[in-house]
Design a protein around this motif. Structure first.
Motif, PDB file in Angstrom:
ATOM      1  N   TYR A   1      22.739   6.181   4.923  1.00 25.20           N
ATOM      2  CA  TYR A   1      24.087   5.718   4.559  1.00 25.20           C
ATOM      3  C   TYR A   1      25.073   5.884   5.714  1.00 25.20           C
ATOM      4  O   TYR A   1      26.276   5.789   5.531  1.00 25.20           O
ATOM      5  CB  TYR A   1      24.571   6.392   3.275  1.00 25.20           C
ATOM      6  CG  TYR A   1      23.896   5.762   2.062  1.00 25.20           C
ATOM      7  CD1 TYR A   1      24.251   4.475   1.640  1.00 25.20           C
ATOM      8  CD2 TYR A   1      22.882   6.418   1.374  1.00 25.20           C
ATOM      9  CE1 TYR A   1      23.619   3.864   0.565  1.00 25.20           C
ATOM     10  CE2 TYR A   1      22.241   5.822   0.291  1.00 25.20           C
ATOM     11  CZ  TYR A   1      22.615   4.535  -0.106  1.00 25.20           C
ATOM     12  OH  TYR A   1      21.983   3.919  -1.151  1.00 25.20           O
TER      13      TYR A   1
ATOM     14  N   ASP B   1      23.679   0.683   2.400  1.00 24.80           N
ATOM     15  CA  ASP B   1      24.615  -0.281   1.808  1.00 24.80           C
ATOM     16  C   ASP B   1      24.046  -1.689   1.862  1.00 24.80           C
ATOM     17  O   ASP B   1      24.193  -2.480   0.931  1.00 24.80           O
ATOM     18  CB  ASP B   1      25.958  -0.251   2.559  1.00 24.80           C
ATOM     19  CG  ASP B   1      26.744   1.011   2.240  1.00 24.80           C
ATOM     20  OD1 ASP B   1      26.541   1.561   1.135  1.00 24.80           O
ATOM     21  OD2 ASP B   1      27.533   1.452   3.099  1.00 24.80           O
TER      22      ASP B   1
ATOM     23  N   ASP C   1      21.393  -2.056  -0.741  1.00 21.68           N
ATOM     24  CA  ASP C   1      22.003  -2.036  -2.082  1.00 21.68           C
ATOM     25  C   ASP C   1      22.525  -3.414  -2.477  1.00 21.68           C
ATOM     26  O   ASP C   1      22.658  -3.715  -3.663  1.00 21.68           O
ATOM     27  CB  ASP C   1      23.170  -1.031  -2.123  1.00 21.68           C
ATOM     28  CG  ASP C   1      22.665   0.412  -2.170  1.00 21.68           C
ATOM     29  OD1 ASP C   1      21.483   0.615  -2.527  1.00 21.68           O
ATOM     30  OD2 ASP C   1      23.443   1.325  -1.817  1.00 21.68           O
TER      31      ASP C   1
ATOM     32  N   ASP D   1      14.567   1.682  -6.551  1.00 19.93           N
ATOM     33  CA  ASP D   1      14.722   2.758  -5.577  1.00 19.93           C
ATOM     34  C   ASP D   1      13.570   2.770  -4.579  1.00 19.93           C
ATOM     35  O   ASP D   1      13.771   2.940  -3.381  1.00 19.93           O
ATOM     36  CB  ASP D   1      14.786   4.098  -6.321  1.00 19.93           C
ATOM     37  CG  ASP D   1      15.731   5.065  -5.634  1.00 19.93           C
ATOM     38  OD1 ASP D   1      16.489   4.632  -4.741  1.00 19.93           O
ATOM     39  OD2 ASP D   1      15.703   6.257  -6.007  1.00 19.93           O
TER      40      ASP D   1
ATOM     41  N   LYS E   1      13.823  -0.038  -2.027  1.00 21.00           N
ATOM     42  CA  LYS E   1      14.849   0.275  -1.029  1.00 21.00           C
ATOM     43  C   LYS E   1      14.363   1.360  -0.075  1.00 21.00           C
ATOM     44  O   LYS E   1      14.530   1.263   1.137  1.00 21.00           O
ATOM     45  CB  LYS E   1      16.144   0.713  -1.719  1.00 21.00           C
ATOM     46  CG  LYS E   1      16.902  -0.451  -2.313  1.00 21.00           C
ATOM     47  CD  LYS E   1      18.301  -0.049  -2.738  1.00 21.00           C
ATOM     48  CE  LYS E   1      18.280   0.550  -4.143  1.00 21.00           C
ATOM     49  NZ  LYS E   1      19.653   0.720  -4.671  1.00 21.00           N
TER      50      LYS E   1
ATOM     51  N   GLU F   1      17.577  -3.335  -6.546  1.00 22.35           N
ATOM     52  CA  GLU F   1      17.920  -2.297  -7.519  1.00 22.35           C
ATOM     53  C   GLU F   1      16.844  -1.217  -7.573  1.00 22.35           C
ATOM     54  O   GLU F   1      17.108  -0.081  -7.924  1.00 22.35           O
ATOM     55  CB  GLU F   1      18.108  -2.923  -8.910  1.00 22.35           C
ATOM     56  CG  GLU F   1      16.876  -3.700  -9.401  1.00 22.35           C
ATOM     57  CD  GLU F   1      17.123  -4.438 -10.718  1.00 22.35           C
ATOM     58  OE1 GLU F   1      18.296  -4.625 -11.083  1.00 22.35           O
ATOM     59  OE2 GLU F   1      16.140  -4.810 -11.371  1.00 22.35           O
TER      60      GLU F   1
END
Lengths: 538, 395
Positions: free
Chosen positions: A212, A184, A187, A193, A196, A191
């Motif tokens: 998560y 989170d 995020d 992937d 992240k 943006e």
């Protein structure tokens, strides 16, 4: 039998740090270690001739520079070498690289997302704000929020004031940051992937949680709050392997007259009339001291080497409920040469640091699903490094050593104990994943040490092989670590103390629990405080 | 429009083609006549190449003089404060030289190359002074700065690197010795010298062999972590070694304008280089007088509390009087200390003196000031045994 002033159980980095400060203050200190070698999880051993592994912990950032300087670890042979780089290989043949140089990094981020490249600055500033907040508390004993003792009240006020000084907005951010998931959190900034996924790894390493799961944002912070030579967030190799840290600490400890006994596993902490009297070793030998410090994790300390009858039932219950779940494995590999990796030239600067093979948040979460289902990740998140590109001491010239940290690996497989066959199968899963990106990797393997939570528990003594001696979630941090009421390094029995990563500020090769615990012991004995003050970032 | 090559302010060293290929930062600074790399990749990475593996530094801009003739040794003995009689062929000596006021013109190394032939390496240009001192000696002095190039090859794996270049018996070279090897039809001189306080060597060839030397060296060092290093990393290691640098830690006497700005060898911690048992040398009379009457300043190596480098700080005594200033400062990644070199007025700077550095540092455009306790230390801040070991261990 000789009586010592203090006995420290476990020659890991925190135990040795603790012992060094007690000895520095003039106390007669004995360290007992169950293994024939010292180091705990800061250990380097040679298992294949010519190669040295960092068998457990493998990189260094969190180790407190104040201890490094104060105990003269440089003079005792320690050298921590920062590394730059890192990358995540992508399934489409591309990669995302991590450059230390801001402008170069911006270009790399922009290659994947122009917006993320800019958001990265916002991310960095926000994370810096949080590290700036937590770093000053690493070398301090957490206050007991229920206590009215002046020291506790003052420390609590100091802590609240530090938080309050941040300003309202940041205060909200902090509350969220400490409780939210790393997924989170990322995020909110990015943006792409792969960007992240590359960063999310820091939130789950050593943790039995998924990207998560609430609480994992803090774990990322835990990996960002260290420094090498003042460069916050940098990581480095200990020259000669992580065992060099333990070796230097032992050298410093011995220079103060300290004594280390190996092959000396503790069977029980001796308690008489509510006070510690010493330890009984597994071989039946007894050693006496009024101060006994356990560097073992809370479960081992209270459930294995202490008699339940000597403890308040509350502590036994808390120890039983302490969250210390095994979630990681490790491969150490001797290589006949430098492997070739798909899509990047040999010797590229990015390869000198950590690299990974999971390029999406979806795959990260799936890796955790496997763990929840009772097995190791079939597509694991690995933190891989080849330190011999930098450190010439760990393999013959031209040869290499690879360290592969694997997330996730369960303490039991589908509820059954690990077997050697299962362990090898786990190792093969990891090797296969790397081989997908490196065609010559398998042919270069000369030897591999495969470690599941079973090996980590049996050899190092970490319950379930949990690398942090207990999970780093809010319910087990600060004044809750290891449990409420016992966060100030004092055990429930007079003369008994804790110094391991199971205490504040937690895991990682940090030394802070060891030094904080020593400060409390010296204070209880009305001895002069010989521990160093934290360097200020301000 | 274009600038003629001859009008370029700084020149490219013969290693330029190789250095520019490897320079990620594209950050260069002038050093004497040449442009040289500040930092190739990351200062930390280059620093640790020197302290952990092998770092290579381009020495081209160093001023080099070729001194020849039957009176060479007697000449050098007159020039230098240090007794040069032990400087036999195959040996190198570090020394300082002074003007008649006994103020240091420079410090540098003298190589006895062969019978009646020497090389002097220095930071500054000294042809005028060298010629002036040569009166009455049968010597010839030539500036060979542009004819000879040097690469400093420094660090724990430097000897292994040279062995991989097939320089046989190079491991037997003791500190301050040199030997020569056949190299691609020329002579490669290797000396066990350096500016890092570590195990290390310097390699010297005629300029036209520069690229060949670079390529051979880097190929040999591949398995030993060889990296080129820039001047920023070198500066950290030389401060760790406690070495002074002209124009940084002292003003070369030739350039001094304001009275009292020069420093004698005693005032730069170079007492050990002054040998009064030789009857004549430049500056002898003034230095003898200083020895009797006392020096004005003391050179200090300081271990400073905290982690904020004390660059350009004033040094205070316990009464808060300014007694000196810091000339070089850095965080030492190997000693894990906050270190500095400085100059203080006599009698301050004795072991145990209570001194403070006034440190200013900037946090997001806000300046902070702090008074940090300084401890005077003796010797190098970082002094690994491998620096002296012969033959050195493998790393």
């Amino acid at each position: 039998m000789k009586k010592y002033d203090a006995i420290v159980i476990g020659a890991g980095h925190n135990g040795l740090t603790n012992a060094a400060y007690l000895a520095k203050s003039g106390m007669d200190v004995l360290v007992v270690e169950k293994n024939p070698w010292i180091g705990g999880a800061s250990v380097s051993r040679s298992l294949h001739e010519g190669w040295t592994y960092s068998n457990c912990s493998y990189v260094c950032s969190l180790f407190r520079p104040e201890i490094y300087r104060d105990l003269e670890l440089a003079r005792h042979g320690l050298q921590v070498i920062p590394y730059e780089g890192g990358l995540t290989f992508m399934q489409d043949g591309d990669y995302f690289g991590n450059y230390s140089d801001h402008e170069r990094h911006h270009r790399e981020l922009a290659r994947h997302s122009k917006r993320d490249a800019n958001a990265y600055d916002r991310f960095s500033a926000d994370v810096s704000r949080q590290t700036r907040l937590i770093r000053p508390f690493l070398m301090r004993t957490p206050p007991d929020p229920t206590s009215f003792k002046p020291a506790d009240v003052m420390e609590l006020v100091h802590m609240l004031k530090t938080y309050w000084d941040l300003g309202e907005d940041i205060l909200y951010d902090t509350m969220r940051f400490w409780t939210m998931s790393v997924g989170d959190f990322l995020d909110e900034y990015f943006e792409s992937d792969v960007i992240k996924a590359h960063m999310a790894g820091s939130g789950i390493i050593g943790t039995a949680l998924g990207i998560y799961s609430p609480g994992t944002a803090y774990v990322l912070l835990h990996h960002y709050m260290g420094d090498v030579d003042g460069s916050i967030g940098s990581w480095g190799f200990a020259r000669g392997g992580m065992g060099s840290i333990a070796k230097a600490l032992a050298g410093s400890f011995q220079s103060f007259g300290g004594e280390i006994m190996t092959d000396a596993g503790v069977d029980k902490i001796l308690v008489k009339n509510g006070e510690t009297k010493g330890v009984v070793l597994e071989n039946g030998d007894e050693h006496y001291a009024d101060i006994v410090v356990s560097n073992l994790d809370p479960k081992r300390t209270f459930l294995k080497i202490m008699d339940e009858n000597d403890l308040p039932p509350d502590v036994v219950k808390k120890a039983k409920n302490f969250k210390i779940r095994g979630s990681s494995g490790k491969l150490n590999i001797s290589l006949d040469g430098m492997p070739t990796f798909r899509g990047i030239e040999k010797g590229h600067e990015l390869l000198k640091a950590d690299f990974h093979f999971i390029d999406s948040m979806e795959r990260m979460e799936r890796a955790y699903d496997d763990w929840k289902n009772g097995t190791w990740s079939k597509d694991p998140y690995v933190d891989t490094l080849i330190p011999t590109q930098v450190d010439p001491t760990m393999a013959p010239p031209g040869k290499h050593m690879m360290t592969v940290f694997v997330q996730y690996c369960p303490p039991k497989v589908n509820g059954e104990e690990w077997t050697d066959e299962l362990r090898d199968e786990f190792g093969q899963t990891v090797i296969n994943q790397i081989a997908e990106y490196s065609p010559d990797f398998k042919d270069l393997i000369l030897h591999a040490e495969i470690r599941t939570p079973r090996e980590l528990e049996n050899e190092v003594g970490l319950t379930e092989g949990n690398i942090f001696q207990g999970e780093l979630t809010m319910d087990q941090l600060l004044f809750n670590r290891p449990f409420p009421g016992y966060a100030q390094y004092r055990g429930p029995v007079k003369g008994m103390y804790m110094s391991g990563s199971g205490t504040h500020p937690g895991g990682g090769v940090m030394g802070a629990p060891g030094v904080n615990s020593a400060r409390e012991i010296l204070s209880d004995l009305s001895r002069k405080n010989v521990t160093p003050e934290a360097f200020s970032d301000e | 429009m274009s600038v003629r090559e001859a009008d370029k302010r700084v020149l490219r060293t013969p290693f330029y083609s190789r250095a520019s290929e490897l320079c990620q930062t594209n950050l260069w600074s002038p050093w004497k006549a040449y442009t040289t790399v500040d930092c190739y990749s990351y200062v930390e990475e280059e620093y640790f190449a020197i302290r952990n593996a092998t770092g290579v530094f381009d020495l081209t801009p160093m001023i080099k003089y070729r001194i020849s003739g039957p009176d060479g040794l007697a000449y050098l003995d007159k020039l230098m404060t240090r007794k040069m009689s032990k400087l036999t062929p195959g040996r190198v000596m570090y020394s300082a030289w002074c003007n008649d006021l006994g103020h240091v013109l420079d410090d540098g190394t003298v190589f006895h190359l062969e019978e009646n032939l020497w090389r002097l390496c220095s930071a500054e240009r000294h042809m005028d002074w060298l010629q002036a001192t040569a009166l009455g000696f049968d010597v010839e002095i030539e500036d060979e700065t542009d004819d000879v190039v040097g690469l400093a090859v420094q660090g724990p794996t430097s000897c292994q690197t040279l062995k991989a270049m097939n320089l046989s018996c190079v491991e037997n070279l003791k500190p301050f010795q040199h030997m020569s090897f056949d190299f691609e039809g020329t002579k490669l001189m290797v000396s066990r010298t350096g500016f890092t306080g570590d195990l290390g060597y310097e390699l010297w060839v005629p300029s036209e062999y520069a690229e060949k030397l670079w390529d051979t060296l880097f190929e040999a060092g591949k398995a030993f972590g060889i990296l080129p290093i820039g001047s920023h990393a070198l500066d950290i290691v030389r401060i760790e070694a406690g070495f002074i640098q002209a124009e940084v830690d002292f003003v070369p006497a030739l350039n001094v304008v304001r009275a009292g700005r020069g420093r004698s060898p005693f005032e730069l911690g170079l007492d050990w280089l002054v040998h009064f048992d030789k009857p004549v040398f430049n500056g002898r009379r003034a230095l003898l007088k200083e020895k009797e009457e006392g020096s004005r300043y003391r050179f200090v190596r300081l271990d400073i509390e905290g982690n904020k480098p004390a660059s350009d700080s004033f040094i205070y005594n316990s009464k808060k009087d300014i007694v000196g200033h810091i000339t070089s400062a850095t965080w030492s990644p190997s000693a894990k200390k906050n270190i500095a070199l400085g100059s203080v007025e006599m009698p301050w700077g004795r072991l145990g003196d209570e001194l403070y550095a006034e440190i200013y540092y900037n946090r997001e455009l806000k300046w902070n000031r702090l008074m940090a306790r300084c401890h005077v230390v003796e010797g190098a801040f970082f002094d690994p045994p491998r620096r002296r070991e012969t033959p050195p261990l493998d790393y």
